[in-house]
Design a protein around this motif. Structure first.
Motif, mmCIF file in Angstrom:
data_model
loop_
_atom_site.group_PDB
_atom_site.id
_atom_site.type_symbol
_atom_site.label_atom_id
_atom_site.label_comp_id
_atom_site.label_asym_id
_atom_site.label_seq_id
_atom_site.Cartn_x
_atom_site.Cartn_y
_atom_site.Cartn_z
ATOM 1 N N THR A 1 -35.887 60.362 192.338
ATOM 2 C CA THR A 1 -35.762 58.924 192.059
ATOM 3 C C THR A 1 -34.308 58.645 191.701
ATOM 4 O OG1 THR A 1 -36.402 57.117 190.556
ATOM 5 C CG2 THR A 1 -36.415 59.335 189.655
ATOM 6 N N ASN A 2 -33.912 57.387 191.782
ATOM 7 C CA ASN A 2 -32.537 57.033 191.447
ATOM 8 C C ASN A 2 -32.318 56.785 189.956
ATOM 9 O OD1 ASN A 2 -31.221 57.242 193.928
ATOM 10 N ND2 ASN A 2 -31.919 55.208 194.582
ATOM 11 N N GLN A 3 -33.388 56.849 189.156
ATOM 12 C CA GLN A 3 -33.253 56.662 187.711
ATOM 13 C C GLN A 3 -32.798 57.966 187.063
ATOM 14 O OE1 GLN A 3 -35.940 54.537 185.167
ATOM 15 N NE2 GLN A 3 -36.969 53.559 186.919
ATOM 16 N N VAL A 4 -31.534 58.024 186.692
ATOM 17 C CA VAL A 4 -30.976 59.226 186.063
ATOM 18 C C VAL A 4 -30.760 58.930 184.581
ATOM 19 C CG1 VAL A 4 -29.039 60.831 186.013
ATOM 20 C CG2 VAL A 4 -29.897 59.949 188.205
ATOM 21 N N ARG A 5 -31.624 59.534 183.737
ATOM 22 C CA ARG A 5 -31.589 59.228 182.301
ATOM 23 C C ARG A 5 -30.964 60.328 181.456
ATOM 24 N NH1 ARG A 5 -34.214 54.787 180.571
ATOM 25 N NH2 ARG A 5 -35.267 53.572 182.193
ATOM 26 N N ALA A 6 -30.618 61.451 182.026
ATOM 27 C CA ALA A 6 -29.977 62.533 181.272
ATOM 28 C C ALA A 6 -29.182 63.415 182.218
ATOM 29 C CB ALA A 6 -31.026 63.359 180.539
ATOM 30 N N ILE A 7 -28.042 63.918 181.741
ATOM 31 C CA ILE A 7 -27.171 64.762 182.566
ATOM 32 C C ILE A 7 -26.625 65.884 181.688
ATOM 33 C CG2 ILE A 7 -25.222 64.793 184.181
ATOM 34 C CD1 ILE A 7 -25.341 61.666 184.069
ATOM 35 N N LEU A 8 -26.559 67.101 182.253
ATOM 36 C CA LEU A 8 -25.968 68.234 181.537
ATOM 37 C C LEU A 8 -25.311 69.169 182.535
ATOM 38 C CD1 LEU A 8 -25.562 70.095 179.044
ATOM 39 C CD2 LEU A 8 -27.796 71.090 179.596
ATOM 40 N N GLU A 9 -24.039 69.492 182.295
ATOM 41 C CA GLU A 9 -23.355 70.537 183.051
ATOM 42 C C GLU A 9 -23.220 71.728 182.107
ATOM 43 O OE1 GLU A 9 -19.498 71.020 186.057
ATOM 44 O OE2 GLU A 9 -19.695 69.247 184.775
ATOM 45 N N ASP A 10 -23.975 72.821 182.371
ATOM 46 C CA ASP A 10 -24.077 73.891 181.385
ATOM 47 C C ASP A 10 -22.921 74.894 181.497
ATOM 48 O OD1 ASP A 10 -24.647 75.734 183.409
ATOM 49 O OD2 ASP A 10 -26.823 75.631 183.102
ATOM 50 N N SER A 11 -22.974 75.934 180.640
ATOM 51 C CA SER A 11 -21.899 76.916 180.568
ATOM 52 C C SER A 11 -21.822 77.796 181.807
ATOM 53 C CB SER A 11 -22.077 77.784 179.321
ATOM 54 O OG SER A 11 -23.363 78.394 179.321
ATOM 55 N N ASN A 12 -22.884 77.801 182.624
ATOM 56 C CA ASN A 12 -22.890 78.564 183.872
ATOM 57 C C ASN A 12 -22.584 77.696 185.090
ATOM 58 O OD1 ASN A 12 -23.588 81.077 182.658
ATOM 59 N ND2 ASN A 12 -25.715 80.360 182.476
ATOM 60 N N ASP A 13 -22.075 76.485 184.816
ATOM 61 C CA ASP A 13 -21.679 75.537 185.870
ATOM 62 C C ASP A 13 -22.859 74.983 186.646
ATOM 63 O OD1 ASP A 13 -19.011 75.835 185.187
ATOM 64 O OD2 ASP A 13 -18.719 77.504 186.579
ATOM 65 N N ASN A 14 -24.087 75.121 186.092
ATOM 66 C CA ASN A 14 -25.229 74.433 186.688
ATOM 67 C C ASN A 14 -25.207 72.965 186.245
ATOM 68 O OD1 ASN A 14 -26.693 76.781 187.898
ATOM 69 N ND2 ASN A 14 -26.755 77.422 185.741
ATOM 70 N N LEU A 15 -25.599 72.096 187.148
ATOM 71 C CA LEU A 15 -25.692 70.669 186.834
ATOM 72 C C LEU A 15 -27.164 70.296 186.729
ATOM 73 C CD1 LEU A 15 -24.304 67.910 186.429
ATOM 74 C CD2 LEU A 15 -24.456 67.582 188.914
ATOM 75 N N TRP A 16 -27.590 69.819 185.561
ATOM 76 C CA TRP A 16 -28.973 69.419 185.312
ATOM 77 C C TRP A 16 -29.038 67.902 185.261
ATOM 78 C CZ3 TRP A 16 -32.666 73.359 184.360
ATOM 79 C CH2 TRP A 16 -32.122 74.655 184.225
ATOM 80 N N VAL A 17 -29.955 67.333 186.033
ATOM 81 C CA VAL A 17 -30.093 65.883 186.130
ATOM 82 C C VAL A 17 -31.519 65.511 185.738
ATOM 83 C CG1 VAL A 17 -29.880 63.856 187.621
ATOM 84 C CG2 VAL A 17 -28.417 65.858 188.019
ATOM 85 N N GLY A 18 -31.655 64.814 184.613
ATOM 86 C CA GLY A 18 -32.973 64.380 184.149
ATOM 87 C C GLY A 18 -33.325 63.023 184.687
ATOM 88 N N THR A 19 -34.503 62.926 185.282
ATOM 89 C CA THR A 19 -34.954 61.663 185.859
ATOM 90 C C THR A 19 -36.321 61.314 185.294
ATOM 91 O OG1 THR A 19 -36.219 62.506 187.762
ATOM 92 C CG2 THR A 19 -33.804 62.417 187.983
ATOM 93 N N THR A 20 -36.880 60.238 185.768
ATOM 94 C CA THR A 20 -38.231 59.847 185.355
ATOM 95 C C THR A 20 -39.300 60.606 186.139
ATOM 96 O OG1 THR A 20 -38.120 57.998 186.899
ATOM 97 C CG2 THR A 20 -37.518 57.559 184.623
ATOM 98 N N LEU A 21 -38.863 61.448 187.079
ATOM 99 C CA LEU A 21 -39.786 62.258 187.879
ATOM 100 C C LEU A 21 -39.391 63.733 187.829
ATOM 101 C CD1 LEU A 21 -40.261 59.941 190.997
ATOM 102 C CD2 LEU A 21 -41.812 60.251 189.067
ATOM 103 N N GLY A 22 -38.916 64.163 186.653
ATOM 104 C CA GLY A 22 -38.576 65.560 186.483
ATOM 105 C C GLY A 22 -37.087 65.818 186.451
#
Length: 513
Positions: free
Chosen positions: A405-426
């Motif tokens: 979905t286009n609703q992005v409610r959380a973002i995290l770029e971790d220490s291992n350079d992974n990009l985590w994108v929290g949405t309303t669908l996971g």
């Protein structure tokens, strides 16, 4: 004398150099009325003596304010005031205060001692002590008298300089003394009174001295400025206002009191008004004063207010924010502040809107996170994940390129350079090699697919905290799909040293895990 009007544009060009000031909405408002100890609600004049006391002239006497309470000084043998009704207050050197008013009463107070002065033949509207300690008195319906200084507490005989007209205010600069009267503006010497020749205004009901020595004039048809040669106009929005006060503060901003529209402030080229709807007790303005702490005091027909800088400043659309509903904030590595609102993204620096704000009108922003290498990740309501750097917004992921979905409610770029994108669908995890992994309740056992926050516990590598719409989960490792429910409906989350997490829930207590 010259009679000339320079275009307002010239005035505004000069005023652009004034220091930027916070909007009036950012000031804290204090109000005092007769219910708080003032003897009367009409505040004719305000002054501050060298000992720090503030003084307020009213028709029931003079009130002294010590920061907590008022002390009344009225007609009695101690004050030598011939009438309690006071119209003017002037603070002088050596902690001296001049008090003038009804029945020509004129008294001075120095320290704790009051002294009488020869009364005037009518209501004293204002007094002025010039650079040579001479005394000038503006009198209602009668004019201006001059008293030459002889020695401390002693003056010579009265000399009339202006007669048979109301004199309202007096002002001085390096060129001499000026009087605002019902017949206009006059320049005075101890032996003469020369009228400033202009047909731009008739009655000069208020005058004061600007910080550069200009004479500021309030009239029935707006406000004006006399620089010794030319008459300049103030903004056209004031031209149909009866101006009761015009003053300039230490920052160079101009303040205008009106007869029924409240107070206006001109800072640079921005004119703001405040009225009873904004906290004024009355829209008729009688007096204005800036104290030694640069707070602004405004006397009205309904009491007095103090405008002071509050501990918190408000930034809104009025001051350049793209939207008033601010959802998320982020401080960047170059000391800028990104503000995500329902209407777009605003970039601020030093408390002001930065020119690098990108065009983003209508871009509803939900989340922000720092991006390695500079810039920021921007989560939106309808456009998915964007990146911001050097004032430019760029598309990164949306529902056509891997997001559920286009609703992005959380973002995290971790220490291992992974990009985590929290949405309303996971959650969508983007690995450094660009591979995408969709983590949901169904596929990985998430407690809920509605992800509202992501954080990495830096004290325990490969551990993460995830806030969902109905709880807080701890992921045991980045590679694991096991999650543990550790709370219920938290509002705020703090990561504490030594791998402890503190959170606040909707229930009225804090919990440590």
């Amino acid at each position: 004398m010259f009679q000339r009007l320079l275009f307002s544009l010239l005035f505004f060009c000069a005023s652009l150099s004034h220091a930027h000031e916070d909007p009036l909405s950012a000031y804290f408002v204090d109000l005092w009325t007769s219910h708080d100890g003032l003897p009367h609600n009409s505040i004719s004049a305000i002054a501050q003596t060298e000992d720090g006391y503030l003084w307020f002239a009213t028709w029931e006497g003079v009130a002294r304010y010590n920061g907590r309470s008022f002390t009344l000084f009225d007609r009695n043998e101690q004050t030598h005031m011939q009438d309690s009704g006071s119209k003017t207050l002037v603070a002088d050197a050596n902690n001296q205060l001049w008090v003038g008013g009804a029945r020509g009463s004129l008294a001075t107070r120095q320290g704790k001692v009051w002294r009488p002065n020869a009364s005037a033949p009518g209501l004293i509207n204002h007094v002025l002590i010039d650079h040579n300690k001479n005394l000038w008195i503006a009198i209602e319906s009668l004019g201006v008298i001059f008293r030459p200084f002889i020695q401390e507490g002693q003056y010579g005989e009265d000399k009339w300089l202006i007669k048979d007209t109301s004199a309202y205010r007096l002002a001085k600069n390096s060129n001499g003394v000026y009087a605002g009267t019902a017949n206009g503006l006059y320049q005075l010497t101890p032996t003469s009174a020369d009228k400033i020749d202009t047909d731009l205004f008739n009655r000069a009901t208020y005058i004061s001295t600007g910080i550069n020595g200009d004479i500021l004039i309030g009239a029935e048809n707006g406000a004006w400025r006399w620089d010794g040669e030319f008459v300049h106009s103030f903004p056209s929005e004031l031209s149909n206002q009866k101006i009761t006060v015009v003053e300039q503060d230490h920052n160079g901003s101009y303040w205008f009191g009106t007869i029924n529209k409240g107070v206006a402030r001109l800072s640079g080229d921005e004119l703001e008004f405040i009225s009873v709807e904004d906290g004024l007790p009355h829209n008729r303005i009688l007096s204005w004063f800036e104290d030694i702490e640069h707070s602004i005091w405004i006397g009205t027909n309904g009491g007095v207010i103090r405008l002071r800088k509050s501990l918190f400043n408000t930034t809104s659309r009025v001051s350049g924010l793209i939207g008033n509903y601010a959802r998320t904030l982020l401080e960047t590595s170059d000391n800028r502040l990104l503000v995500g609102t329902n209407s777009g993204l605003t970039v601020m620096k030093g408390g002001h809107v930065d020119p690098t704000t990108p065009p983003s009108e209508g871009l509803s922003t939900l989340s922000l996170a720092n991006k390695k290498g500079g810039g920021a990740w921007v989560g939106t309501y309808q456009k998915g994940l964007l990146s911001w750097q050097n004032g430019v917004l760029q598309k990164e992921l949306d529902d056509k390129s891997g997001l559920p979905t286009n609703q992005v409610r959380a973002i995290l770029e971790d220490s291992n350079d992974n990009l985590w994108v929290g949405t309303t669908l996971g959650i969508v995890k983007k690995s450094p090699d660009g591979q995408l992994e969709h983590i949901t309740k169904l596929t990985h056992g998430l407690y809920d697919d509605y992800v509202m926050a992501l954080a990495e516990d830096e004290t325990r590598p490969n551990m993460g905290w995830y806030r969902f719409g109905s709880g807080l989960l701890e992921r045991q490792s980045v590679s694991s799909s096991e999650f543990k429910l550790t709370g219920r409906r938290p509002v705020c989350v703090w990561l504490l040293p030594r791998a402890r997490l503190r959170l606040a829930s909707h229930r009225p207590r804090h919990r440590s895990i």
